[in-house]
Motif scaffolding. Structure first.
Motif, PDB file in Angstrom:
ATOM      1  N   ASN A 236       1.000  -1.330  -0.003  1.00 53.43           N
ATOM      2  CA  ASN A 236       0.068   0.024   0.089  1.00 53.43           C
ATOM      3  C   ASN A 236       0.738   1.414  -0.125  1.00 53.43           C
ATOM      4  OD1 ASN A 236      -2.439  -1.431   0.195  1.00 53.43           O
ATOM      5  ND2 ASN A 236      -2.398  -1.636   2.338  1.00 53.43           N
ATOM      6  N   PHE A 237       2.079   1.235   0.739  1.00 58.11           N
ATOM      7  CA  PHE A 237       2.730   2.580   1.039  1.00 58.11           C
ATOM      8  C   PHE A 237       4.228   2.375   0.348  1.00 58.11           C
ATOM      9  CE2 PHE A 237       0.252   1.935   5.009  1.00 58.11           C
ATOM     10  CZ  PHE A 237      -0.594   2.743   4.609  1.00 58.11           C
ATOM     11  N   GLY A 238       4.517   1.218  -0.222  1.00 63.18           N
ATOM     12  CA  GLY A 238       5.625   1.183  -0.679  1.00 63.18           C
ATOM     13  C   GLY A 238       6.995   0.902   0.217  1.00 63.18           C
ATOM     14  N   ALA A 239       8.286   1.124  -0.174  1.00 62.78           N
ATOM     15  CA  ALA A 239       9.292   0.703   0.673  1.00 62.78           C
ATOM     16  C   ALA A 239       9.677   1.703   1.875  1.00 62.78           C
ATOM     17  CB  ALA A 239      10.566   0.760  -0.001  1.00 62.78           C
ATOM     18  N   GLN A 240       9.132   3.053   1.755  1.00 63.46           N
ATOM     19  CA  GLN A 240       9.299   4.007   2.650  1.00 63.46           C
ATOM     20  C   GLN A 240       8.067   4.891   2.823  1.00 63.46           C
ATOM     21  OE1 GLN A 240      12.506   6.805   1.864  1.00 63.46           O
ATOM     22  NE2 GLN A 240      14.019   5.110   1.324  1.00 63.46           N
ATOM     23  N   PRO A 241       6.961   4.269   3.740  1.00 60.52           N
ATOM     24  CA  PRO A 241       5.998   5.074   4.251  1.00 60.52           C
ATOM     25  C   PRO A 241       6.161   6.310   4.841  1.00 60.52           C
ATOM     26  CG  PRO A 241       6.201   3.030   5.787  1.00 60.52           C
ATOM     27  CD  PRO A 241       7.383   2.825   4.417  1.00 60.52           C
ATOM     28  N   ASP A 242       5.148   7.154   4.922  1.00 60.72           N
ATOM     29  CA  ASP A 242       5.466   8.410   5.502  1.00 60.72           C
ATOM     30  C   ASP A 242       5.179   8.201   7.132  1.00 60.72           C
ATOM     31  OD1 ASP A 242       2.578   8.413   6.191  1.00 60.72           O
ATOM     32  OD2 ASP A 242       2.373  10.151   4.489  1.00 60.72           O
ATOM     33  N   HIS A 243       5.449   9.201   7.913  1.00 63.52           N
ATOM     34  CA  HIS A 243       5.352   9.213   9.130  1.00 63.52           C
ATOM     35  C   HIS A 243       4.109   8.715   9.826  1.00 63.52           C
ATOM     36  CE1 HIS A 243       4.616  10.734  13.258  1.00 63.52           C
ATOM     37  NE2 HIS A 243       5.576  10.789  13.562  1.00 63.52           N
ATOM     38  N   ASP A 244       2.793   9.092   9.345  1.00 65.16           N
ATOM     39  CA  ASP A 244       1.636   8.843   9.874  1.00 65.16           C
ATOM     40  C   ASP A 244       1.129   7.520   9.403  1.00 65.16           C
ATOM     41  OD1 ASP A 244       1.571  11.298  10.813  1.00 65.16           O
ATOM     42  OD2 ASP A 244       0.028  11.922   9.398  1.00 65.16           O
ATOM     43  N   ASP A 245       1.586   6.960   8.249  1.00 62.06           N
ATOM     44  CA  ASP A 245       1.284   5.513   7.763  1.00 62.06           C
ATOM     45  C   ASP A 245       1.982   4.574   8.724  1.00 62.06           C
ATOM     46  OD1 ASP A 245      -0.592   6.329   5.746  1.00 62.06           O
ATOM     47  OD2 ASP A 245       1.049   6.638   4.306  1.00 62.06           O
TER      48      ASP A 245
ATOM     49  N   VAL B 152       3.554   4.968  11.813  1.00 66.33           N
ATOM     50  CA  VAL B 152       3.056   5.072  13.355  1.00 66.33           C
ATOM     51  C   VAL B 152       1.742   4.356  13.594  1.00 66.33           C
ATOM     52  CG1 VAL B 152       4.901   6.853  13.916  1.00 66.33           C
ATOM     53  CG2 VAL B 152       2.432   7.394  13.262  1.00 66.33           C
ATOM     54  N   ASN B 153       0.968   4.455  12.307  1.00 70.19           N
ATOM     55  CA  ASN B 153      -0.394   3.799  12.799  1.00 70.19           C
ATOM     56  C   ASN B 153      -0.883   2.290  12.136  1.00 70.19           C
ATOM     57  OD1 ASN B 153      -1.679   6.114  13.555  1.00 70.19           O
ATOM     58  ND2 ASN B 153      -1.801   7.052  11.575  1.00 70.19           N
ATOM     59  N   LEU B 154       0.317   1.332  12.047  1.00 72.97           N
ATOM     60  CA  LEU B 154       0.393   0.271  11.680  1.00 72.97           C
ATOM     61  C   LEU B 154      -0.101  -0.432  12.943  1.00 72.97           C
ATOM     62  CD1 LEU B 154       3.320  -0.145   9.303  1.00 72.97           C
ATOM     63  CD2 LEU B 154       0.873  -0.248   8.470  1.00 72.97           C
ATOM     64  N   PRO B 155      -1.279  -1.237  13.305  1.00 72.51           N
ATOM     65  CA  PRO B 155      -1.667  -1.435  14.665  1.00 72.51           C
ATOM     66  C   PRO B 155      -0.840  -2.683  15.130  1.00 72.51           C
ATOM     67  CG  PRO B 155      -3.141  -2.415  12.843  1.00 72.51           C
ATOM     68  CD  PRO B 155      -2.420  -1.320  11.947  1.00 72.51           C
ATOM     69  N   TYR B 156      -0.333  -3.759  14.353  1.00 71.17           N
ATOM     70  CA  TYR B 156       0.377  -4.784  15.040  1.00 71.17           C
ATOM     71  C   TYR B 156       1.774  -4.318  15.062  1.00 71.17           C
ATOM     72  CZ  TYR B 156       0.876  -9.454  16.553  1.00 71.17           C
ATOM     73  OH  TYR B 156       1.046 -10.813  17.012  1.00 71.17           O
TER      74      TYR B 156
ATOM     75  N   LYS C 180       9.417   9.567  21.182  1.00 74.74           N
ATOM     76  CA  LYS C 180       8.664   9.654  19.888  1.00 74.74           C
ATOM     77  C   LYS C 180       9.737   9.333  18.691  1.00 74.74           C
ATOM     78  CE  LYS C 180       4.777  12.436  20.876  1.00 74.74           C
ATOM     79  NZ  LYS C 180       4.071  13.744  20.699  1.00 74.74           N
ATOM     80  N   PHE C 181      10.926  10.046  19.211  1.00 74.00           N
ATOM     81  CA  PHE C 181      12.225   9.546  18.034  1.00 74.00           C
ATOM     82  C   PHE C 181      12.415   8.149  18.217  1.00 74.00           C
ATOM     83  CE2 PHE C 181      16.804   9.329  16.973  1.00 74.00           C
ATOM     84  CZ  PHE C 181      16.914  10.113  16.065  1.00 74.00           C
ATOM     85  N   SER C 182      12.657   7.669  19.472  1.00 69.91           N
ATOM     86  CA  SER C 182      12.932   6.068  19.396  1.00 69.91           C
ATOM     87  C   SER C 182      11.780   5.493  19.180  1.00 69.91           C
ATOM     88  CB  SER C 182      13.165   6.073  21.007  1.00 69.91           C
ATOM     89  OG  SER C 182      13.452   4.529  21.501  1.00 69.91           O
ATOM     90  N   GLN C 183      10.592   5.604  19.353  1.00 66.10           N
ATOM     91  CA  GLN C 183       9.707   4.745  18.524  1.00 66.10           C
ATOM     92  C   GLN C 183       9.582   4.670  17.205  1.00 66.10           C
ATOM     93  OE1 GLN C 183       6.374   6.979  21.239  1.00 66.10           O
ATOM     94  NE2 GLN C 183       5.488   4.974  20.892  1.00 66.10           N
ATOM     95  N   LEU C 184       9.665   6.127  16.706  1.00 69.41           N
ATOM     96  CA  LEU C 184       9.863   5.900  15.292  1.00 69.41           C
ATOM     97  C   LEU C 184      11.005   5.136  14.543  1.00 69.41           C
ATOM     98  CD1 LEU C 184       8.679   7.260  12.697  1.00 69.41           C
ATOM     99  CD2 LEU C 184      10.186   9.287  12.945  1.00 69.41           C
ATOM    100  N   GLU C 185      12.161   5.302  15.358  1.00 68.63           N
ATOM    101  CA  GLU C 185      13.284   4.735  14.815  1.00 68.63           C
ATOM    102  C   GLU C 185      13.042   2.895  15.069  1.00 68.63           C
ATOM    103  OE1 GLU C 185      17.881   4.338  16.152  1.00 68.63           O
ATOM    104  OE2 GLU C 185      16.854   5.734  17.029  1.00 68.63           O
TER     105      GLU C 185
END
Length: 556
Positions: free
Chosen positions: A389-398, A400-404, A497-502
């Motif tokens: 759906n989003f490719g190899a590099q989804p954006d920030h919102d896509d 962080v919103n992946l539930p599993y 939030k930086f750590s979670q994203l990483e």
């Protein structure tokens, strides 16, 4: 050049006397304080005369001792510090709320009718970082977020808060994925001809350092590739948390008074460390030198580049954390401006925290996924759908919103926070309320505990996160998902939030294509300052190691 002062027995005796004086004064003050109820709190009776329970609480294999404390005494108990000093140990949610969050302290301070009249503190200034923690933080990292308190900390935090905003994180996502792709390609080359056992911690450390290097400082430490050697900072600093644990007692005993009174000055303090036949102390010294030198060099390079380029510097150079901080700092009033020494200290603090805590959390996630293949398969399926759906590099919102993916990260951080316990020290006489009354040693009911000034409080993050009583009605004061993993209040983790994203970027980059399985050797997790894995059952090997078997997924 200062004249060299010989290290004599008198000098050492004076140092020990100065170390003992604050403890003796606190114990005397408490004996003269009739309201002191801390000795009435139940707790274990074992422990040595000198170290109390500190060697049991701070060792590489302390997990069982902490668990037994919680199971035998509930949410709040008493433990012994150096020379029998009483410390409180708690994960009571109401107590934690007063320690970390409560805005006004007047309601939980001693009544004004008491002879112990309260000072007009805010709560975050009543429960400060323990003096041994800030003293050590100052020695290791300089005058940064981990080593300053009160208004000084508030000033530094105010300057740093904007650079960790979600708006800035959005711009960092492509950089995160670019470095994640380096690691994916490295692993692909390793396993293209068959399964390989890969030492995971070193790679998680390298990628965490490189991500923070580029996103935080606008500089590359070392590409995350097989043919690029590990940066000396990563290979050196990864030993720091284990060294901090095995040297906890002497540091707890000596550093606070040395730091507070600046005994001998920095030159003499350094000379004493150089002279003492203490191998662990010399290793700590060398790591501190490495951190300071690395941060200072990056700072000077950044300042020079900004001075030469001015507003003509590229957009990417304006988005890294250090660049933003230095620009904002240059625009600040003299009252708000941070001196160079403090900016460099923030660099050392943030770089260490970003590298070590995140790499520990990532290693733990991959270890758990290796042990629970069904969870790994379900996560892989979600990430592959996201890739479609989003490719190899989804954006920030896509992303962080992946539930599993979010659930895997949250549950790991709940059960296994990288930092299992933290400490606070009272700056005034204070009543600490409890969510449920408990019976004291004398069988009286206690709904609060009186803590004299300079009392130490241990807060068990892991126990709070796993306490069934914290699940429903209790208001746990954490900044993240009803958990204490990143604590709360004015000293919460600024980069959570930086750590979670990483973590999510790295898992997204790896799990789609690779399967992680347990190695032949058993993995043990050490209760170091930041939890770290090893394959040494004796827990004597200080450098973390965690091999996992890595293979290509059949239909990748």
């Amino acid at each position: 050049m200062p004249r060299e002062t010989p290290l004599t027995s008198a000098t050492l005796a004076a140092g020990v006397a100065l170390a003992l004086t604050p403890i003796a004064w606190r114990l005397l003050h408490r004996k003269r304080t009739p309201l002191n109820s801390l000795p009435n709190v139940p707790g274990p009776n074992d422990g040595s005369f000198i170290a109390g329970h500190m060697s049991l609480l701070f060792s590489n294999d302390s997990w069982d001792y902490h668990r037994d404390l919680c199971e035998n005494y509930g949410q709040t108990c008493r433990v012994k510090g150096l020379f029998g000093e009483d410390f409180l140990y708690t994960f009571d949610p109401k107590a934690m709320h007063h320690i970390f969050v409560k805005a006004s302290a007047m309601s939980n301070l001693i009544s004004t009718a008491s002879p112990y009249r309260p000072m007009a503190f805010q709560d975050q200034y009543i429960y400060e970082e323990a003096s041994f923690f800030t003293a050590n933080g100052h020695v290791f990292f300089g005058p940064g977020l981990l080593s300053v308190t009160g208004d000084h900390h508030k000033k530094q935090r105010k300057m740093l808060n904007p650079v960790f905003s979600v708006a800035h994180l959005r711009h960092m996502v492509p950089t995160f994925f670019k470095i994640g792709e380096q690691l994916r390609s490295t692993f692909l080359a390793k396993v293209s001809n068959g399964d390989q056992e890969i030492e995971i911690v070193s790679w998680m450390t390298r990628i965490a350092l490189e991500i923070f290097g580029q996103s935080g400082f606008g500089t590359s430490f070392a590409p995350v590739t097989e043919d690029s050697p590990e940066h000396p900072y990563a290979s050196s600093v990864k030993n720091l948390t284990a060294l901090m644990t095995v040297t906890a007692l002497p540091r707890m005993f000596i550093l606070p008074p040395v730091q507070k009174y600046n005994i001998g000055g920095r030159w003499l303090q350094r000379k004493i460390i150089d002279i003492l036949p203490w191998k662990l102390g010399h290793q700590l010294r060398d790591i501190v030198d490495m951190m300071h030198e690395t941060s200072s060099n990056v700072f000077e390079s950044k300042r020079k580049a900004m001075s030469e380029e001015g507003d003509s510097s590229g957009e990417d150079q304006k988005k890294d954390i250090l660049g933003i901080l230095m620009r904002e700092n240059s625009k600040s009033s003299e009252a708000d401006k941070l001196p160079d020494e403090e900016v460099i200290a923030q660099m050392s603090t943030l770089m260490f925290a970003a590298m070590d805590t995140t790499s520990s959390a990532l290693a733990r996630i991959l270890h758990l996924l290796a042990l629970h293949q069904n969870v790994q398969d379900k996560l892989r399926a979600e990430l592959r759908d996201a890739h479609e759906n989003f490719g190899a590099q989804p954006d920030h919102d896509d992303l962080v919103n992946l539930p599993y993916l979010d659930a895997v990260c949250r549950e790991t951080l709940r059960l296994y926070p990288p930092v299992a316990t933290i400490t606070r020290e009272t700056q005034a006489d204070v009543f600490l309320p409890l969510s449920k009354p408990m019976k004291g040693i004398d069988e009286t009911e206690m709904s609060e505990v009186f803590l004299p000034k300079n009392s130490n409080v241990f807060i068990s993050i892991r126990a709070s996160n796993t306490d069934p009583n914290s699940v429903n009605d209790a208001h746990v004061p954490g900044v993240y998902s009803h958990l204490m993993t990143f604590i709360g209040g004015g000293r919460s983790c600024i980069g959570f939030k930086f750590s979670q994203l990483e973590m999510k970027v790295i898992l997204y980059s790896l799990i789609k294509q690779f399967r992680f399985s347990p190695p032949k050797e058993k993995i043990y997790w050490q209760m170091t300052f930041i939890a770290s894995p090893t394959v040494d059952p004796e827990l004597k090997d200080l450098r973390p190691r965690m091999p996992l078997t890595v293979s290509l997924v059949d239909d990748a």
